[in-house]
Design a protein around this motif. Structure first.
Motif, PDB file in Angstrom:
ATOM      1  N   ALA A  50     -21.028  19.995  51.314  1.00  0.00           N
ATOM      2  CA  ALA A  50     -21.454  18.674  50.840  1.00  0.00           C
ATOM      3  C   ALA A  50     -22.199  17.938  51.939  1.00  0.00           C
ATOM      4  N   THR A  51     -21.729  18.078  53.175  1.00  0.00           N
ATOM      5  CA  THR A  51     -22.426  17.455  54.301  1.00  0.00           C
ATOM      6  C   THR A  51     -23.832  18.024  54.440  1.00  0.00           C
ATOM      7  N   LEU A  52     -23.968  19.353  54.360  1.00  0.00           N
ATOM      8  CA  LEU A  52     -25.291  19.967  54.444  1.00  0.00           C
ATOM      9  C   LEU A  52     -26.193  19.489  53.320  1.00  0.00           C
ATOM     10  N   VAL A 110     -11.150  24.966  42.684  1.00  0.00           N
ATOM     11  CA  VAL A 110     -10.694  23.833  43.497  1.00  0.00           C
ATOM     12  C   VAL A 110     -11.870  23.165  44.195  1.00  0.00           C
ATOM     13  N   THR A 111     -12.770  23.957  44.736  1.00  0.00           N
ATOM     14  CA  THR A 111     -13.924  23.394  45.436  1.00  0.00           C
ATOM     15  C   THR A 111     -14.765  22.532  44.501  1.00  0.00           C
ATOM     16  N   LEU A 112     -14.962  22.995  43.268  1.00  0.00           N
ATOM     17  CA  LEU A 112     -15.714  22.201  42.299  1.00  0.00           C
ATOM     18  C   LEU A 112     -14.986  20.905  41.957  1.00  0.00           C
ATOM     19  N   LYS A 113     -13.671  20.955  41.847  1.00  0.00           N
ATOM     20  CA  LYS A 113     -12.906  19.727  41.600  1.00  0.00           C
ATOM     21  C   LYS A 113     -13.120  18.719  42.734  1.00  0.00           C
ATOM     22  N   LEU A 114     -13.120  19.212  43.962  1.00  0.00           N
ATOM     23  CA  LEU A 114     -13.325  18.314  45.094  1.00  0.00           C
ATOM     24  C   LEU A 114     -14.736  17.730  45.071  1.00  0.00           C
ATOM     25  N   TRP A 115     -15.732  18.544  44.779  1.00  0.00           N
ATOM     26  CA  TRP A 115     -17.113  18.033  44.714  1.00  0.00           C
ATOM     27  C   TRP A 115     -17.288  17.029  43.580  1.00  0.00           C
ATOM     28  N   ARG A 116     -16.510  17.180  42.502  1.00  0.00           N
ATOM     29  CA  ARG A 116     -16.624  16.257  41.372  1.00  0.00           C
ATOM     30  C   ARG A 116     -15.750  15.018  41.529  1.00  0.00           C
ATOM     31  N   SER A 117     -14.998  14.928  42.602  1.00  0.00           N
ATOM     32  CA  SER A 117     -14.029  13.834  42.707  1.00  0.00           C
ATOM     33  C   SER A 117     -14.683  12.460  42.884  1.00  0.00           C
TER      34      SER A 117
END
Length: 441
Positions: free
Chosen positions: A120-122, A167-174
């Protein structure tokens, strides 16, 4: 507009790519410890209007060949030495404006929060050009580096990877797209109602969120994958927006693409939501004879024995006990050969001997080497593309930055004249370059 192909550049953050001769080649400029080594290539790729550059990665020096790392280190196997690609891409984000930037991260030796935060930072730093190349890693050497006695079994790695991506997608959608306010006048940083809790508990992961990074410009990075096994293909069909593959010829390329598209549809997705990109290694010359001489000089620099060291690391299987004249089918038939290794050996060509395969791996890790003038190579690419072999190509270099420069200067103009490739970037993000539709929240 007629269907147009996609182009990506392939690199490792090390001295070897698919070509084991790359670091020795007299036309390679600089070395892999210098950031300008990568910057030169990215500038060439962006000038050539490539969709993206991505770095493959491996986490440890393999010792699968006779339990020793000696040959890998002495002669330069594919995993002998690497830098971490993510810091390099953060640097390259400032050197480029449109080129997509992809990094490999393993679902076996990282945690979802690591990947979610870094990528996400990149994506923020690059204004929407990030991609994640999802791998499950390969061998016991990587496991031992991370404190595991053995690498996780093949299908279990993909089971873990499925949950990892969830899980990674859930975090990106949070974070909702408009949750970040940065309202200086009212003193409001973010709208709490737009930041969702993540409470995931599954077989492999227990994660409580949200992510502490707002929604990135693309919504999330583009997902890339390269699994070739049956289980790997099912994983890619579920998640990937671009799949990287190495296939020997047009019939194999077409069969692979058709299989992927069927599996993508079976996962409830549109077939065009996943682009299949097949690897090629071009040698461009002013004449076909000159191009052939370039290829031959390159291949003469690649030691066949180091190709087998790389193969052993990829298979997680010791090949040192077999004579060089042994055919792959003979190894695959042995009762002590693991089924996944037997399947891979047969897919490589059961009639090949270890010596023959070692030469192929040393020169290109089986990436097809295309030879000719710019016009001839463009014609070969058109035949593959129009023949249903792929949605585009991963260009793998034999020397840097010359392989990329020759392709951009001599092949791309012919692709453009044939109406197969863009004449200018039409979008700003990698998702736009690849023609991917909007994300569902």
């Amino acid at each position: 507009m007629s269907r147009q192909l996609h182009l990506a550049g392939f690199l490792l953050a090390g001295p070897v790519v698919h070509s084991h001769a790359l670091w020795r080649h007299p036309e390679t400029v600089g070395d892999y410890l210098d950031p300008q080594y990568y910057a030169r290539s990215t500038r060439v790729l962006e000038d050539g209007l490539f969709d993206f550059l991505f770095f493959a990665d491996r986490l440890a020096v393999g010792d699968q060949m006779g339990g020793s790392r000696e040959q890998a280190l002495r002669y330069g196997a594919q995993d002998a030495t690497r830098l971490d690609p993510l810091p390099i891409l953060a640097y390259l984000a400032g050197q480029t404006r449109r080129l997509g930037l992809g990094a490999t991260r393993s679902t076996t030796y990282y945690e979802p929060a690591h990947v979610a935060r870094a990528l996400a930072t990149l994506d923020h730093l690059s204004a929407g050009r990030a991609a994640w190349n999802i791998v499950t890693s390969m061998n016991d050497s990587e496991g031992r580096l991370f404190g595991k006695d053995r690498h996780l079994e093949h299908d279990l790695r993909y089971d873990r990877a499925d949950e990892f991506v969830e899980v990674t997608l859930k975090l990106w959608r949070s974070w909702a797209p408009d949750a970040l306010k940065l309202d200086r006048e009212r003193g409001i940083l973010a709208d709490p109602a737009g930041v969702r809790d993540v409470a995931h508990q599954g077989q492999w992961f227990k994660v409580e969120g949200p992510l502490n990074i707002p929604r990135s410009p693309q919504g999330r990075p583009v997902l890339i994958q390269a699994g070739s096994s049956g289980r790997g293909q099912r994983f890619g069909a579920r998640w990937a927006e671009a799949i990287f593959t190495i296939q020997a010829d047009l019939p194999a390329m077409r069969a692979f693409r058709e299989a992927v598209r069927r599996q993508v549809v079976a996962q409830g997705r549109e077939a065009d939501q996943c682009k299949v990109l097949t690897a090629v290694m071009p040698f461009v010359g002013g004449s076909e004879a000159e191009a052939r001489a370039r290829r031959d000089r390159h291949n003469a620099l690649a030691r066949p024995q180091i190709g087998l060291v790389t193969l052993a690391a990829q298979l997680n299987f010791d090949l040192s006990g077999f004579a060089l004249g042994t055919r792959l089918e003979a190894i695959a038939k042995r009762s002590d050969t693991p089924p996944a290794v037997a399947e891979k050996l047969r897919s490589l060509g059961p009639a090949l001997t270890l010596d023959e395969l070692g030469r192929l791996y040393a020169g290109s890790v089986r990436v097809p080497q295309l030879v000719g003038t710019g016009a001839q190579i463009a014609e070969q690419l058109e035949e593959i593309f129009e023949g249903g072999g792929c949605d585009g190509f991963i260009v793998s270099p034999g020397y840097l930055p010359g392989s990329f420069a020759e392709f951009a200067e001599s092949v791309v103009p012919h692709l453009q004249r044939r109406g197969l490739f863009r004449r200018a970037y039409e979008g700003a993000t990698l998702r736009e370059h690849l023609g991917l539709g909007p994300l569902e929240d």
